[in-house]
Design a protein around this motif. Structure first.
Motif, PDB file in Angstrom:
ATOM      1  N   PHE A  34      -3.196  -4.544  -1.472  1.00 30.99           N
ATOM      2  CA  PHE A  34      -3.036  -3.073  -1.994  1.00 30.99           C
ATOM      3  C   PHE A  34      -4.057  -2.258  -2.397  1.00 30.99           C
ATOM      4  CE2 PHE A  34      -2.919  -1.881  -6.358  1.00 30.99           C
ATOM      5  CZ  PHE A  34      -3.351  -3.001  -7.059  1.00 30.99           C
ATOM      6  N   PHE A  35      -3.821  -0.992  -2.279  1.00 30.99           N
ATOM      7  CA  PHE A  35      -4.907  -0.016  -2.362  1.00 30.99           C
ATOM      8  C   PHE A  35      -4.844   0.303  -3.783  1.00 30.99           C
ATOM      9  CE2 PHE A  35      -7.082   4.193  -1.879  1.00 30.99           C
ATOM     10  CZ  PHE A  35      -7.771   3.817  -0.936  1.00 30.99           C
ATOM     11  N   LEU A  37      -6.328   2.237  -6.383  1.00 33.02           N
ATOM     12  CA  LEU A  37      -6.896   3.552  -6.803  1.00 33.02           C
ATOM     13  C   LEU A  37      -7.697   3.500  -8.277  1.00 33.02           C
ATOM     14  CD1 LEU A  37      -4.360   6.197  -5.924  1.00 33.02           C
ATOM     15  CD2 LEU A  37      -6.779   6.064  -4.966  1.00 33.02           C
ATOM     16  N   LEU A  98       0.378   1.063  -5.413  1.00 35.16           N
ATOM     17  CA  LEU A  98      -0.451   2.137  -5.210  1.00 35.16           C
ATOM     18  C   LEU A  98       0.015   3.110  -6.250  1.00 35.16           C
ATOM     19  CD1 LEU A  98      -1.655   3.586  -1.844  1.00 35.16           C
ATOM     20  CD2 LEU A  98      -1.034   5.062  -3.645  1.00 35.16           C
ATOM     21  N   VAL A  99       1.229   3.552  -6.237  1.00 33.90           N
ATOM     22  CA  VAL A  99       1.515   4.663  -7.188  1.00 33.90           C
ATOM     23  C   VAL A  99       1.120   4.207  -8.774  1.00 33.90           C
ATOM     24  CG1 VAL A  99       3.265   5.796  -7.851  1.00 33.90           C
ATOM     25  CG2 VAL A  99       3.243   5.580  -5.719  1.00 33.90           C
ATOM     26  N   ALA A 100       1.340   2.864  -8.805  1.00 32.27           N
ATOM     27  CA  ALA A 100       1.076   2.392 -10.204  1.00 32.27           C
ATOM     28  C   ALA A 100      -0.290   2.546 -10.586  1.00 32.27           C
ATOM     29  CB  ALA A 100       1.796   0.869 -10.497  1.00 32.27           C
ATOM     30  N   LEU A 102      -2.240   4.539  -9.370  1.00 29.23           N
ATOM     31  CA  LEU A 102      -2.738   5.909  -9.546  1.00 29.23           C
ATOM     32  C   LEU A 102      -2.407   6.396 -10.856  1.00 29.23           C
ATOM     33  CD1 LEU A 102      -3.150   9.040  -8.765  1.00 29.23           C
ATOM     34  CD2 LEU A 102      -0.687   9.125  -8.215  1.00 29.23           C
ATOM     35  N   GLY A 103      -1.286   6.083 -11.560  1.00 30.19           N
ATOM     36  CA  GLY A 103      -0.914   5.932 -12.960  1.00 30.19           C
ATOM     37  C   GLY A 103      -2.094   5.383 -13.715  1.00 30.19           C
ATOM     38  N   VAL A 104      -2.528   4.127 -13.583  1.00 29.47           N
ATOM     39  CA  VAL A 104      -3.547   3.431 -14.399  1.00 29.47           C
ATOM     40  C   VAL A 104      -4.782   4.283 -14.212  1.00 29.47           C
ATOM     41  CG1 VAL A 104      -5.009   1.410 -14.554  1.00 29.47           C
ATOM     42  CG2 VAL A 104      -2.474   1.011 -13.900  1.00 29.47           C
ATOM     43  N   MET A 105      -5.184   4.843 -13.109  1.00 28.05           N
ATOM     44  CA  MET A 105      -6.368   5.617 -12.993  1.00 28.05           C
ATOM     45  C   MET A 105      -6.125   6.879 -13.947  1.00 28.05           C
ATOM     46  SD  MET A 105      -7.640   7.694  -9.689  1.00 28.05           S
ATOM     47  CE  MET A 105      -6.631   9.048  -9.973  1.00 28.05           C
ATOM     48  N   LEU A 222     -13.111   8.134  -8.842  1.00 29.57           N
ATOM     49  CA  LEU A 222     -12.377   8.283  -7.764  1.00 29.57           C
ATOM     50  C   LEU A 222     -13.163   8.543  -6.321  1.00 29.57           C
ATOM     51  CD1 LEU A 222      -9.572   8.625  -6.332  1.00 29.57           C
ATOM     52  CD2 LEU A 222      -9.343  10.990  -6.760  1.00 29.57           C
ATOM     53  N   LEU A 226     -13.588   6.188  -3.190  1.00 35.32           N
ATOM     54  CA  LEU A 226     -13.153   6.627  -1.867  1.00 35.32           C
ATOM     55  C   LEU A 226     -14.427   6.350  -0.943  1.00 35.32           C
ATOM     56  CD1 LEU A 226     -10.969   9.814  -2.515  1.00 35.32           C
ATOM     57  CD2 LEU A 226     -10.170   7.519  -1.863  1.00 35.32           C
TER      58      LEU A 226
ATOM     59  N   GLY B 268       0.183   9.339 -16.739  1.00 33.01           N
ATOM     60  CA  GLY B 268      -0.211   8.077 -16.217  1.00 33.01           C
ATOM     61  C   GLY B 268       0.813   6.986 -16.638  1.00 33.01           C
ATOM     62  N   LEU B 271       4.087   7.045 -14.891  1.00 36.38           N
ATOM     63  CA  LEU B 271       4.159   6.553 -13.392  1.00 36.38           C
ATOM     64  C   LEU B 271       4.085   4.936 -13.491  1.00 36.38           C
ATOM     65  CD1 LEU B 271       1.565   8.635 -11.290  1.00 36.38           C
ATOM     66  CD2 LEU B 271       3.932   8.435 -11.037  1.00 36.38           C
ATOM     67  N   ILE B 272       3.480   4.243 -14.382  1.00 44.42           N
ATOM     68  CA  ILE B 272       3.164   2.899 -14.401  1.00 44.42           C
ATOM     69  C   ILE B 272       4.663   2.264 -14.870  1.00 44.42           C
ATOM     70  CG2 ILE B 272       2.399   0.872 -15.795  1.00 44.42           C
ATOM     71  CD1 ILE B 272      -0.259   2.718 -16.246  1.00 44.42           C
ATOM     72  N   MET B 275       7.320   2.752 -12.197  1.00 41.83           N
ATOM     73  CA  MET B 275       6.976   1.560 -10.905  1.00 41.83           C
ATOM     74  C   MET B 275       7.369   0.085 -11.769  1.00 41.83           C
ATOM     75  SD  MET B 275       5.966   3.243  -8.413  1.00 41.83           S
ATOM     76  CE  MET B 275       7.022   4.553  -8.510  1.00 41.83           C
TER      77      MET B 275
END
Lengths: 288, 288
Positions: A34-35, A37, A98-100, A102-105, A222, A226, B268, B271-272, B275
């Motif tokens: 998984f990606f 982020l 991935l969305v999780a 994003l939340g962590v980031m 970020l 990338l 953030g 979101l976590i 998920m």
């Protein structure tokens, strides 16, 4: 000659930094699929940890670096254990992960900004006292030499680790097929936890190097991530040498791309390279 | 009261963005993270037309839509080759590239300084410089976007989109040209974002590239994930919640710098937690 030698040196240094991010991203991506982020934020965590240990607590810089790398490793390990592992247990799709991430980031980035303010900081004591070397009319600082050397050493370390050790074999087994790896008795979640530790520590170290070279800010992760992702896709996902090749290719394309235009196009050039590769050679340079 | 109207206008603009993005992410299952690019193109078209030429707001709005349709068509064609993680990554890339264009096309966009002095629309003798009138105008556009979206998702076209989301191969076997369905919904969604952008530019009367970064796309994505994918009312709920969140945090009484970061931490963590415990969002009908 003019500006050419400097451009080449800059490209090589950028390539070295992207190599480190690409290798660590690749390691995590190929085992977890998984990606992630939040991987880039680890660079900021490493940088700020060293800032805290050396400038606020006044520890010796070498100790501060070691502590920073270890701390970053533990943050990565913790994020996996408390968030990603829980999601994997729930059989969450890669998009959910991935969305999780994003939340962590978002959360980690903001926590750093609350603790240290979002202002730009540098780790090196005094820029003027840094040793500068001249190679063929181009200038390279001592820090940048360390960056180059680290990239080479860490790459060698990755090769040995993945291809010469029992642990590396296990990791590759998980990359090939996690299900089968589990069936033959590998504790995949434990191994993935270690992978997060190692990957995050390497990225934390990269962040520290960047902190000495240019400086750190909470949002540095970020764009760094990338670049690492682009490098590993261009080179070939899951292939160590491909990641290195992709990183240097990206470093050169970016730096030569802005020869005649503003430096702010860098990110756009990097993504253009990615899109061209994804269209014409999606498996990357090295993968068959 | 004036402040409530301000919040209401922002809410309506973000609800428009959320509803339109939901068509692509929630109904068609494509994780697009480039909505802010189309939003920005709409905003910049209006800004540039209103400050540099004599045309009115509505002509600038229509021009914005036309430009976005052309660009999103090209982007959509490229995107049609990708799935999953790579789809998301390429959309990151387009956002970064469009952002670089806003930042670097100095003559047209005035770079990082932004475009000031955008005028409010005037129509049928009603002056929309009054914020309440502007809210009504924004609401009218939102209602149009909402009912258009509802019509789309309830039509046979919308049913094909949902089928693509569930199993693209299966629906392709039945002879549906899934590529053109995905392309058309992507273009429609982008055009709706352009409308939101036009409204935003003329409401705030000043725009700069920082409003249309990758993080803004992620924010819009967070809105629809929070509210629920595949549910248009969910996107309204998500926008309401995330626009009001800073106001709730205001009562806690952090200093303004920390306040902004605290908001990021909360968003953030939301979101976590989503998920982990409710990947379909508040009232969503589709899990990522």
């Amino acid at each position: 000659m003019g500006i050419l030698p400097q451009l080449i040196l800059n490209s090589i240094i950028a390539g070295a930094i992207y190599t480190l991010v690409a290798l660590s991203f690749n390691l995590i991506y190929s085992t977890t699929k998984f990606f992630n982020l939040a991987h880039g934020v680890m660079a900021a965590i490493g940088g700020y940890a060293v800032f805290y240990f050396s400038k606020t607590l006044g520890l010796d810089i070498h100790i501060a670096i070691v502590l920073g790398v270890i701390l970053t490793g533990f943050v990565g390990f913790g994020v996996d254990k408390f968030i990603y592992l829980q999601l994997r247990k729930r059989k969450a799709s890669n998009m959910v992960l991935l969305v999780a991430s994003l939340g962590v980031m978002t959360a980690l980035q903001a926590i750093i900004a609350i603790l240290f303010s979002s202002r730009f900081k540098t780790l090196s004591g005094n820029i003027d006292t840094q040793k500068i070397f001249t190679i063929l009319g181009g200038v390279i600082t001592q820090t940048q030499l360390v960056i180059l050397l680290s990239a080479v050493l860490i790459m060698a370390g990755f090769v040995i680790f993945l291809y010469k050790t029992q642990f590396g074999k296990t990791v590759r087994a998980i990359s090939d097929d996690e299900e089968v790896a589990r069936i033959i008795g590998i504790n995949t979640n434990k191994i993935i936890g270690y992978i997060f530790f190692i990957g995050s520590a390497v990225t934390g170290f990269t962040g520290i190097l960047i902190g000495f070279d240019v400086g750190i800010e909470p949002t540095m992760g970020l764009s760094l991530l990338l670049k690492g992702v682009i490098a590993s896709i261009v080179g070939g996902v899951g292939n160590i040498y491909g990641g290195v090749l992709g990183a240097f290719l990206l470093g050169f394309v970016e730096n030569f791309g802005i020869w005649k235009i503003s430096g702010e196009w860098k990110d756009a050039i990097a993504f253009a390279l990615l899109i061209v590769f994804l269209i014409f050679r999606p498996r990357g340079i090295m993968n068959k | 009261m004036e402040y409530l109207i301000h919040l209401a206008i922002l809410f309506v603009i973000y609800a428009t963005l959320g509803v339109s993005l939901n068509l692509v992410v929630g109904y068609t299952g494509l994780l697009s993270v480039t909505h802010a690019a189309f939003y920005g193109i709409g905003a910049y078209t209006t800004a540039i037309f209103l400050t540099k030429s004599g045309v009115g707001f509505f002509s600038s709005l229509v021009s914005g839509i036309v430009i976005v349709v052309v660009i999103s068509f090209l982007v959509g064609v490229v995107l049609s080759k990708f799935k999953g993680d790579y789809y998301a990554l390429v959309t990151f890339g387009f956002n970064a590239i469009i952002f670089a264009v806003f930042l670097n096309w100095q003559n047209l966009t005035n770079g990082s300084l932004g475009v000031p002095g955008i005028s409010r629309p005037e129509l049928f003798g009603i002056n929309f410089a009054n914020n309440f009138n502007f809210l009504i105008l924004a609401l009218i556009f939102f209602v149009l976007v909402y009912f258009a979206s509802r019509f789309i998702v309830n039509s046979s076209f919308g049913r094909v989109l949902k089928a693509i989301r569930e199993d693209e191969t299966a629906i392709a076997v039945f002879g549906y040209k899934t590529l053109s369905f995905k392309l058309v919904v992507f273009i429609i969604s982008a055009a709706m974002a352009a409308v939101a952008g036009s409204l935003f530019a003329s409401y705030i009367t000043f725009i700069d590239p920082s409003s249309f970064q990758l993080t803004e796309s992620m924010f819009i994505l967070a809105i629809i994930i929070l509210g629920g994918l595949g549910n248009l009312r969910g996107s309204i709920l998500g926008a309401l919640f995330l626009i009001l969140l800073p106001e709730i945090l205001r009562f806690v009484g952090f200093s303004s710098d920390i306040d902004a970061q605290m908001r990021q931490v909360v968003y953030g963590i939301i979101l976590i937690l989503l998920m982990l415990y409710r990947p379909q969002g508040l009232i969503g009908e589709y899990k990522l």
